[in-house]
Design an enzyme around this catalytic site. Structure first.
Site, PDB file in Angstrom:
ATOM      1  N   GLU A 204      -9.490  22.114 -15.691  1.00 26.72           N
ATOM      2  CA  GLU A 204     -10.270  23.530 -15.869  1.00 26.72           C
ATOM      3  C   GLU A 204      -9.916  23.849 -14.358  1.00 26.72           C
ATOM      4  OE1 GLU A 204     -14.557  23.664 -15.890  1.00 26.72           O
ATOM      5  OE2 GLU A 204     -14.123  25.370 -17.620  1.00 26.72           O
TER       6      GLU A 204
ATOM      7  N   CYS B 114     -16.365  29.582 -18.676  1.00 26.21           N
ATOM      8  CA  CYS B 114     -15.955  28.362 -19.176  1.00 26.21           C
ATOM      9  C   CYS B 114     -15.158  28.517 -20.432  1.00 26.21           C
ATOM     10  CB  CYS B 114     -17.598  27.548 -19.302  1.00 26.21           C
ATOM     11  SG  CYS B 114     -18.789  28.617 -20.257  1.00 26.21           S
TER      12      CYS B 114
ATOM     13  N   LYS C 160     -33.217  25.826 -11.306  1.00 25.61           N
ATOM     14  CA  LYS C 160     -32.466  25.589 -10.052  1.00 25.61           C
ATOM     15  C   LYS C 160     -31.133  26.364 -10.177  1.00 25.61           C
ATOM     16  CE  LYS C 160     -29.316  23.008  -8.406  1.00 25.61           C
ATOM     17  NZ  LYS C 160     -28.660  24.129  -7.398  1.00 25.61           N
TER      18      LYS C 160
ATOM     19  N   GLU D  83     -23.889  22.029 -21.323  1.00 30.94           N
ATOM     20  CA  GLU D  83     -22.842  23.001 -21.714  1.00 30.94           C
ATOM     21  C   GLU D  83     -21.837  22.843 -20.522  1.00 30.94           C
ATOM     22  OE1 GLU D  83     -20.491  25.849 -21.417  1.00 30.94           O
ATOM     23  OE2 GLU D  83     -22.034  27.213 -20.951  1.00 30.94           O
TER      24      GLU D  83
HETATM   25  P1  NDP Z   1     -21.448  21.941 -10.480  1.00 30.62           P
HETATM   26  O1  NDP Z   1     -21.007  21.288 -11.731  1.00 30.62           O
HETATM   27  O2  NDP Z   1     -21.386  21.053  -9.299  1.00 30.62           O
HETATM   28  O3  NDP Z   1     -22.470  23.240 -10.325  1.00 30.62           O
HETATM   29  C1  NDP Z   1     -23.314  23.285 -11.456  1.00 30.62           C
HETATM   30  C2  NDP Z   1     -24.795  23.089 -11.197  1.00 30.62           C
HETATM   31  O4  NDP Z   1     -25.174  21.726 -11.170  1.00 30.62           O
HETATM   32  C3  NDP Z   1     -25.193  23.924  -9.832  1.00 30.62           C
HETATM   33  O5  NDP Z   1     -26.419  24.568  -9.910  1.00 30.62           O
HETATM   34  C4  NDP Z   1     -25.160  22.572  -8.969  1.00 30.62           C
HETATM   35  O6  NDP Z   1     -25.955  22.859  -7.707  1.00 30.62           O
HETATM   36  C5  NDP Z   1     -25.804  21.587  -9.890  1.00 30.62           C
HETATM   37  N1  NDP Z   1     -25.568  20.231  -9.374  1.00 30.62           N
HETATM   38  C6  NDP Z   1     -24.396  19.604  -8.723  1.00 30.62           C
HETATM   39  N2  NDP Z   1     -24.358  18.356  -8.551  1.00 30.62           N
HETATM   40  C7  NDP Z   1     -25.502  17.915  -9.071  1.00 30.62           C
HETATM   41  C8  NDP Z   1     -26.377  16.690  -9.298  1.00 30.62           C
HETATM   42  N3  NDP Z   1     -25.728  15.606  -8.700  1.00 30.62           N
HETATM   43  N4  NDP Z   1     -27.528  16.753 -10.017  1.00 30.62           N
HETATM   44  C9  NDP Z   1     -28.027  17.831 -10.395  1.00 30.62           C
HETATM   45  N5  NDP Z   1     -27.360  18.975 -10.005  1.00 30.62           N
HETATM   46  C10 NDP Z   1     -26.191  19.087  -9.707  1.00 30.62           C
HETATM   47  O7  NDP Z   1     -20.293  23.027 -10.536  1.00 30.62           O
HETATM   48  P2  NDP Z   1     -19.444  23.306  -9.096  1.00 30.62           P
HETATM   49  O8  NDP Z   1     -20.159  24.418  -8.804  1.00 30.62           O
HETATM   50  O9  NDP Z   1     -19.187  22.196  -7.992  1.00 30.62           O
HETATM   51  O10 NDP Z   1     -17.983  23.926  -9.513  1.00 30.62           O
HETATM   52  C11 NDP Z   1     -16.966  22.920  -9.592  1.00 30.62           C
HETATM   53  C12 NDP Z   1     -16.142  23.212 -10.567  1.00 30.62           C
HETATM   54  O11 NDP Z   1     -16.790  23.125 -11.928  1.00 30.62           O
HETATM   55  C13 NDP Z   1     -15.454  24.448 -10.883  1.00 30.62           C
HETATM   56  O12 NDP Z   1     -14.409  24.685 -10.232  1.00 30.62           O
HETATM   57  C14 NDP Z   1     -15.387  24.654 -12.610  1.00 30.62           C
HETATM   58  O13 NDP Z   1     -13.919  24.128 -12.940  1.00 30.62           O
HETATM   59  C15 NDP Z   1     -16.345  23.912 -13.065  1.00 30.62           C
HETATM   60  N6  NDP Z   1     -17.413  24.538 -13.305  1.00 30.62           N
HETATM   61  C16 NDP Z   1     -17.771  24.876 -14.916  1.00 30.62           C
HETATM   62  C17 NDP Z   1     -18.695  25.670 -15.371  1.00 30.62           C
HETATM   63  C18 NDP Z   1     -18.924  26.081 -16.771  1.00 30.62           C
HETATM   64  O14 NDP Z   1     -19.955  26.730 -17.107  1.00 30.62           O
HETATM   65  N7  NDP Z   1     -18.016  25.294 -17.622  1.00 30.62           N
HETATM   66  C19 NDP Z   1     -19.492  26.489 -14.522  1.00 30.62           C
HETATM   67  C20 NDP Z   1     -19.426  26.087 -12.865  1.00 30.62           C
HETATM   68  C21 NDP Z   1     -18.404  25.311 -12.595  1.00 30.62           C
HETATM   69  P3  NDP Z   1     -25.265  23.439  -6.521  1.00 30.62           P
HETATM   70  O15 NDP Z   1     -24.378  24.690  -6.944  1.00 30.62           O
HETATM   71  O16 NDP Z   1     -26.413  23.710  -5.730  1.00 30.62           O
HETATM   72  O17 NDP Z   1     -24.690  22.201  -5.905  1.00 30.62           O
END
Ligand code: NDP
Length: 486
Positions: free
Chosen positions: A389, A289, A180, A255
């Site tokens: 973050e 990250c 996904k 991660e």
């Molecule tokens: P998320 O953690 O929400 O998104 C990462 C993935 O998880 C996406 O594919 C998302 O789907 C999915 N996801 C979200 N909610 C659920 C759930 N309940 N069950 C299963 N999967 C889920 O990050 P965000 O996109 O909301 O970003 C928010 C913050 O997170 C950023 O500002 C940043 O600080 C941090 N972040 C950190 C990352 C890293 O690599 N450390 C990467 C991305 C974000 P969908 O996008 O379709 O909602």
């Protein structure tokens, strides 16, 4: 390829392109223009169920079970070749969907995705067990068997690369996958499915279900036919996944976020450290990250260092990400921009000194999610800009008196993904590397990653190590076999 050439995306399940069961679609937006790029089928629980069943059937099929490991490796090589043949097109697609500069998309995201498939192609026929010396007339040996159906939930900051980090080792180990992508950036994951099918991957071995986290992602975490979840994203969602997977006892690897300290000691090569510090935070607009979002500088060199850093940072001029000269693109979404601007306001309100940026430039049609490089001085450890973050081009500068204080400040975070130290003193460099509680420590460099080298977090940055031979532990389970020789 331009915006108008981007085709609508569909789900890829069991080797077929399909609409969502609900018929719903969502728009994916070009962050540089804030205009829709195309529509994508919005997978929901029913689609995840179909994908999980397709992946299970493929896992149990002769086409996959009887494919010998060497041939599996050749399939992974063919996927690498397929990605390579389309590298420029994929880089442009990634840039239009995510906003990252096309030069970086091509040189880093796409190149490293290709490299990842090539690397794990080599592992496919080298995943071996051990013979264990046990007492008595017995032969005991181990087999490393695939986990089964692996669910990969990935973020938007490195869309194809994060898909590759999970899909390549999972397939090398003989698993099947439901992937996904993030709702903001679904397009290159769908192209990966196309390339894999063209390479000859049997139907159902790789399924891609774009959709939202709360629906499609959550359904994957709870689905009984999915044996493992590999997740990259925020710590908050990582915790939720761990909780929600309890009922099916899935194997989980996480991660998660980071707030990485970048420590500059007074004896460092200042110019090199300035280059490293600016790249550490402004690369990918800080949406990494491992971003070096906390710059810790020894007091004695603070003024000289900050002066040089401000000059260098001013050179990161936000621009059209499709222009190969651009080094700083927009943030991924309006939501992310708002979030980052919120942190900038919090920094100002808390009394940090805004040394650079904090405002938005007008680029192109003026509607994209651009933000100028931003640097705060006089930052105290308790401020939100120093401990949360931000995931944007926002740097918090703090000072320290000596190495002891630098290490203490560096470790004063709930996260533990990465850290760096800049010094010419070998003893101090290694001391810091040993004492910093982080999964990766860089000495006189920043942001290096390689497919062969392990990557993952300490503390709230998650667990499990991706990449290298370490990823084989995530995607296999060990069986012990006893033979009576008596
Ligand atoms: P998320 O953690 O929400 O998104 C990462 C993935 O998880 C996406 O594919 C998302 O789907 C999915 N996801 C979200 N909610 C659920 C759930 N309940 N069950 C299963 N999967 C889920 O990050 P965000 O996109 O909301 O970003 C928010 C913050 O997170 C950023 O500002 C940043 O600080 C941090 N972040 C950190 C990352 C890293 O690599 N450390 C990467 C991305 C974000 P969908 O996008 O379709 O909602």
């Amino acid at each position: 390829m331009s915006d108008t050439d981007v085709q609508p995306g569909r789900l890829f399940i069991g080797g077929e392109w399909e609409d969502a069961a609900s018929g719903n679609t969502f728009e994916t937006i070009n962050p540089a223009t804030a205009e829709p790029l195309t529509t994508v089928a919005e997978g929901g629980a029913e689609d995840v169920d179909r994908a999980a069943r397709a992946a299970r059937a493929a896992f149990e099929s002769d086409a996959w079970q009887k494919l010998d490991a060497r041939k599996r490796g050749r399939l992974l090589s063919a996927i690498a070749d397929g990605l390579e043949a389309r590298a420029d097109e994929l880089a442009r697609l990634e840039t239009m969907d995510n906003g990252k500069p096309v030069r970086e998309a091509r040189m880093i995201d796409i190149r490293e995705s290709i490299d990842c498939f090539r690397y794990y192609a080599g592992w496919a026929d080298k995943i071996a067990g051990d013979v264990i010396p046990v007492p008595g007339p017995y032969l005991n040996y181990t087999r490393r068997e695939p986990v089964g159906v692996c669910g990969a939930i990935i973020p938007w900051n490195y869309p194809l690369q994060m898909a590759a980090w999970k899909v390549a080792p999972a397939l090398a180990c003989g698993n099947t996958v439901v992937l996904k992508p993030a709702e903001q950036t679904p397009l290159t994951a769908l192209e990966l499915a196309r390339v894999a099918a063209e390479a000859g991957l049997p139907a159902g071995v790789l399924n891609v279900v774009p959709g939202f986290g709360e629906s499609a992602g959550a359904a994957m975490v709870e689905h009984p036919e999915i044996d493992k979840i590999a997740f990259t994203g925020s710590t908050a969602v990582g915790r939720m996944i761990q909780r929600n997977s309890a009922s099916t006892l899935k194997k989980i690897s996480l991660e998660l976020g980071g707030k990485s300290p970048n420590i500059v000691l007074e004896d460092a090569d200042i110019d090199a450290a300035v280059r490293g510090a600016s790249m550490a935070i402004f690369y990918n607009s800080g949406q990494a990250c491992t971003a070096g979002s906390r710059l810790l500088v020894q007091e004695s060199i603070r003024d000289e260092f900050v002066e040089k850093l401000l000059k260098r940072a001013a050179g990161f001029v936000p621009g059209d990400p499709l222009d190969p000269k651009t080094r700083l693109g927009p943030l991924v979404s309006a939501e992310q921009l708002e979030r980052v601007m919120g942190y900038i306001e919090q920094g100002k309100a808390a009394g940090a000194e805004l040394l650079l940026g904090g405002d938005r430039p007008s680029v192109g049609n003026g509607r994209g999610y651009f933000l100028n490089p931003t640097i705060f001085g006089s930052v105290r450890p308790e401020m939100s800009i120093a401990c949360e973050e931000i995931f944007g081009p926002v740097l918090a500068v703090q000072t320290f008196a000596d190495l002891e204080e630098a290490i203490a400040l560096g470790n004063d975070t709930e996260y533990g993904l990465a850290a760096a130290v800049w010094t010419k003193d070998v003893r101090k460099a290694h001391l810091a590397a040993h004492r910093l509680r982080a999964g990766t420590v860089w000495i006189n460099t920043y942001h290096n990653l390689d497919t062969a080298s392990p990557f993952g977090g300490y503390k709230q940055s998650g667990y499990g190590r991706e990449l290298g031979r370490f990823a084989l532990d995530l995607y296999t389970q060990v069986k012990s076999v006893w033979v009576n020789l008596g």
